[in-house]
Design a protein around this motif. Structure first.
Motif, PDB file in Angstrom:
ATOM      1  N   ILE A  87       0.833  -1.206   0.000  1.00 36.88           N
ATOM      2  CA  ILE A  87       0.000   0.000   0.000  1.00 36.88           C
ATOM      3  C   ILE A  87       0.867   1.255   0.000  1.00 36.88           C
ATOM      4  CG2 ILE A  87      -1.617   1.351   1.415  1.00 36.88           C
ATOM      5  CD1 ILE A  87      -2.815  -1.356   2.319  1.00 36.88           C
ATOM      6  N   ALA A  88       1.956   1.209   0.741  1.00 35.26           N
ATOM      7  CA  ALA A  88       2.823   2.385   0.868  1.00 35.26           C
ATOM      8  C   ALA A  88       3.743   2.582  -0.321  1.00 35.26           C
ATOM      9  CB  ALA A  88       3.660   2.270   2.144  1.00 35.26           C
ATOM     10  N   ARG A  89       4.132   1.480  -0.998  1.00 32.40           N
ATOM     11  CA  ARG A  89       5.152   1.570  -2.042  1.00 32.40           C
ATOM     12  C   ARG A  89       4.683   0.938  -3.356  1.00 32.40           C
ATOM     13  NH1 ARG A  89      10.268   3.000  -0.544  1.00 32.40           N
ATOM     14  NH2 ARG A  89      10.428   3.247  -2.809  1.00 32.40           N
ATOM     15  N   PRO A  90       3.876   1.672  -4.132  1.00 31.37           N
ATOM     16  CA  PRO A  90       3.387   1.138  -5.409  1.00 31.37           C
ATOM     17  C   PRO A  90       4.470   1.026  -6.471  1.00 31.37           C
ATOM     18  CG  PRO A  90       2.694   3.418  -5.123  1.00 31.37           C
ATOM     19  CD  PRO A  90       3.292   2.989  -3.820  1.00 31.37           C
ATOM     20  N   ASP A  91       5.668   1.545  -6.196  1.00 31.92           N
ATOM     21  CA  ASP A  91       6.777   1.467  -7.145  1.00 31.92           C
ATOM     22  C   ASP A  91       7.544   0.157  -7.040  1.00 31.92           C
ATOM     23  OD1 ASP A  91       7.493   2.484  -4.548  1.00 31.92           O
ATOM     24  OD2 ASP A  91       9.505   2.896  -5.310  1.00 31.92           O
ATOM     25  N   MET A  92       7.161  -0.715  -6.112  1.00 28.99           N
ATOM     26  CA  MET A  92       7.867  -1.959  -5.871  1.00 28.99           C
ATOM     27  C   MET A  92       6.917  -3.155  -6.038  1.00 28.99           C
ATOM     28  SD  MET A  92       9.861  -0.388  -2.560  1.00 28.99           S
ATOM     29  CE  MET A  92      10.255  -1.958  -1.796  1.00 28.99           C
ATOM     30  N   GLN A  93       7.490  -4.337  -6.217  1.00 27.54           N
ATOM     31  CA  GLN A  93       6.700  -5.551  -6.412  1.00 27.54           C
ATOM     32  C   GLN A  93       6.662  -6.372  -5.121  1.00 27.54           C
ATOM     33  OE1 GLN A  93       5.061  -6.344  -9.371  1.00 27.54           O
ATOM     34  NE2 GLN A  93       5.710  -4.292  -9.998  1.00 27.54           N
ATOM     35  N   PHE A  94       5.497  -6.940  -4.834  1.00 30.56           N
ATOM     36  CA  PHE A  94       5.315  -7.738  -3.618  1.00 30.56           C
ATOM     37  C   PHE A  94       4.565  -9.023  -3.946  1.00 30.56           C
ATOM     38  CE2 PHE A  94       5.773  -3.362  -2.337  1.00 30.56           C
ATOM     39  CZ  PHE A  94       6.656  -3.436  -1.266  1.00 30.56           C
ATOM     40  N   VAL A  95       4.997 -10.114  -3.316  1.00 28.40           N
ATOM     41  CA  VAL A  95       4.339 -11.414  -3.458  1.00 28.40           C
ATOM     42  C   VAL A  95       3.954 -11.877  -2.058  1.00 28.40           C
ATOM     43  CG1 VAL A  95       4.568 -13.803  -4.199  1.00 28.40           C
ATOM     44  CG2 VAL A  95       5.691 -11.973  -5.506  1.00 28.40           C
ATOM     45  N   LEU A  96       2.662 -12.076  -1.829  1.00 22.92           N
ATOM     46  CA  LEU A  96       2.147 -12.479  -0.524  1.00 22.92           C
ATOM     47  C   LEU A  96       1.678 -13.923  -0.586  1.00 22.92           C
ATOM     48  CD1 LEU A  96       2.221  -9.375  -0.366  1.00 22.92           C
ATOM     49  CD2 LEU A  96       0.000  -9.431   0.777  1.00 22.92           C
ATOM     50  N   VAL A  97       2.058 -14.708   0.416  1.00 21.32           N
ATOM     51  CA  VAL A  97       1.657 -16.115   0.474  1.00 21.32           C
ATOM     52  C   VAL A  97       0.886 -16.355   1.769  1.00 21.32           C
ATOM     53  CG1 VAL A  97       2.423 -18.506   0.483  1.00 21.32           C
ATOM     54  CG2 VAL A  97       3.689 -16.799  -0.852  1.00 21.32           C
ATOM     55  N   GLU A  98      -0.316 -16.872   1.637  1.00 22.79           N
ATOM     56  CA  GLU A  98      -1.176 -17.136   2.795  1.00 22.79           C
ATOM     57  C   GLU A  98      -2.073 -18.327   2.470  1.00 22.79           C
ATOM     58  OE1 GLU A  98      -3.036 -17.609   6.022  1.00 22.79           O
ATOM     59  OE2 GLU A  98      -1.531 -15.998   6.009  1.00 22.79           O
ATOM     60  N   SER A  99      -2.153 -19.289   3.368  1.00 20.06           N
ATOM     61  CA  SER A  99      -2.917 -20.505   3.089  1.00 20.06           C
ATOM     62  C   SER A  99      -4.332 -20.501   3.651  1.00 20.06           C
ATOM     63  CB  SER A  99      -2.161 -21.724   3.632  1.00 20.06           C
ATOM     64  OG  SER A  99      -2.021 -21.632   5.045  1.00 20.06           O
ATOM     65  N   ARG A 100      -4.643 -19.627   4.609  1.00 17.04           N
ATOM     66  CA  ARG A 100      -5.965 -19.642   5.238  1.00 17.04           C
ATOM     67  C   ARG A 100      -6.978 -18.890   4.383  1.00 17.04           C
ATOM     68  NH1 ARG A 100      -3.565 -17.501  10.833  1.00 17.04           N
ATOM     69  NH2 ARG A 100      -2.290 -16.437   9.260  1.00 17.04           N
ATOM     70  N   ARG A 101      -8.081 -19.547   4.056  1.00 15.57           N
ATOM     71  CA  ARG A 101      -9.030 -19.021   3.080  1.00 15.57           C
ATOM     72  C   ARG A 101      -9.553 -17.637   3.454  1.00 15.57           C
ATOM     73  NH1 ARG A 101     -14.344 -18.761   2.957  1.00 15.57           N
ATOM     74  NH2 ARG A 101     -14.561 -20.103   4.794  1.00 15.57           N
ATOM     75  N   LYS A 102     -10.001 -17.453   4.692  1.00 15.57           N
ATOM     76  CA  LYS A 102     -10.568 -16.162   5.073  1.00 15.57           C
ATOM     77  C   LYS A 102      -9.526 -15.053   5.030  1.00 15.57           C
ATOM     78  CE  LYS A 102     -14.498 -17.663   7.854  1.00 15.57           C
ATOM     79  NZ  LYS A 102     -15.179 -17.558   9.176  1.00 15.57           N
ATOM     80  N   ARG A 103      -8.290 -15.379   5.368  1.00 14.35           N
ATOM     81  CA  ARG A 103      -7.223 -14.390   5.282  1.00 14.35           C
ATOM     82  C   ARG A 103      -6.954 -14.029   3.821  1.00 14.35           C
ATOM     83  NH1 ARG A 103      -7.938 -15.263  10.217  1.00 14.35           N
ATOM     84  NH2 ARG A 103      -6.322 -15.073  11.818  1.00 14.35           N
ATOM     85  N   VAL A 104      -6.970 -15.034   2.958  1.00 16.58           N
ATOM     86  CA  VAL A 104      -6.755 -14.785   1.528  1.00 16.58           C
ATOM     87  C   VAL A 104      -7.848 -13.882   0.978  1.00 16.58           C
ATOM     88  CG1 VAL A 104      -6.618 -15.850  -0.757  1.00 16.58           C
ATOM     89  CG2 VAL A 104      -5.501 -16.946   1.197  1.00 16.58           C
ATOM     90  N   GLU A 105      -9.084 -14.138   1.373  1.00 12.97           N
ATOM     91  CA  GLU A 105     -10.199 -13.293   0.920  1.00 12.97           C
ATOM     92  C   GLU A 105     -10.001 -11.857   1.368  1.00 12.97           C
ATOM     93  OE1 GLU A 105     -13.609 -15.254   2.497  1.00 12.97           O
ATOM     94  OE2 GLU A 105     -13.610 -16.837   0.962  1.00 12.97           O
ATOM     95  N   TRP A 106      -9.518 -11.670   2.583  1.00 15.97           N
ATOM     96  CA  TRP A 106      -9.250 -10.320   3.098  1.00 15.97           C
ATOM     97  C   TRP A 106      -8.141  -9.650   2.287  1.00 15.97           C
ATOM     98  CZ3 TRP A 106      -9.702  -5.872   5.453  1.00 15.97           C
ATOM     99  CH2 TRP A 106      -8.591  -5.210   5.939  1.00 15.97           C
ATOM    100  N   LEU A 107      -7.076 -10.360   2.039  1.00 14.82           N
ATOM    101  CA  LEU A 107      -5.966  -9.799   1.267  1.00 14.82           C
ATOM    102  C   LEU A 107      -6.431  -9.404  -0.135  1.00 14.82           C
ATOM    103  CD1 LEU A 107      -3.154 -12.336   2.268  1.00 14.82           C
ATOM    104  CD2 LEU A 107      -3.421  -9.999   3.115  1.00 14.82           C
TER     105      LEU A 107
END
Length: 208
Positions: A87-107
């Motif tokens: 959110i703070a740095r749109p000039d950079m690339q980020f890869v997020l890994v999360e296995s819990r379904r509700k957390r993934v939906e939030w992300l």
């Protein structure tokens, strides 16, 4: 070290532009609302959200050369630190890994809300994510260090930065690692908690 929300917000303001700060304000409101539906963070931490979550995430930027990316965030959960950094740095690339379904939906919800095209989300176990070379690997409360390194070493290169917030157990956890890992990492004090540490390292872990 910062002692209050005013100092924490000023700290963040030095690391994010005005539009990013507005996005972070919106994110905090979304986080508080979603926390009523699922336990993303402790309710008490929301009273100190800039210090406990926002500044705690943005301080990681200080430990790698400016603009270094992509970042891999392991076990992103509520999006701390990976989503906050995105959110703070749109000039950079980020890869997020999360296995819990509700957390993934939030992300995914937050990614859509802010149009974070530079942020990809893998809703699966890390073992199932295809290997890619990452410039920075981070994780907050993902796993003990041996497991963390074993699972994520395949994403690292000789120049990868490891930035691992470890709370108040960081120094002790590092002391318990093999000598080669101790030589690879060192402990930096957190800017948000005088008793917490961040494990900083560079390279590919020498795993047995």
């Amino acid at each position: 070290m910062m002692d209050n929300e005013e100092q924490a917000r000023a700290f963040c303001d030095e690391r994010a532009d005005a539009s990013a700060m507005l996005r972070l304000d919106r994110f905090i409101a979304m986080l508080a609302q979603e926390n009523n539906q699922q336990n993303l963070v402790s309710n008490s931490s929301l009273n100190f959200v800039w210090q406990r979550h926002i500044a705690d995430s943005l301080q990681l930027l200080d430990h790698v050369p400016r603009g270094t990316s992509p970042w891999l965030d392991l076990g992103s959960g509520a999006g701390i630190p990976g989503l906050i950094l995105a959110i703070a740095r749109p000039d950079m690339q980020f890869v997020l890994v999360e296995s819990r379904r509700k957390r993934v939906e939030w992300l995914q919800q937050v990614k859509t809300e802010f149009g974070l095209s530079h942020c990809s989300i893998h809703g699966s176990r890390l073992e199932l994510v295809e290997s890619h070379e990452m410039a920075v690997i981070t994780a907050r409360a993902f796993a003990p260090m041996p497991k963390l390194l074993n699972l994520s070493a395949r994403f690292s290169t000789r120049s990868t930065y490891w930035v691992l917030p470890k709370g108040r157990s960081g120094a002790q956890e590092l002391k318990e690692q093999p000598e080669a890992i101790q030589k690879m990492f060192h402990v930096e004090q957190s800017a948000t908690d005088g008793e917490a540490g961040i494990l900083i390292g560079t390279g590919r872990p020498p795993l047995g």
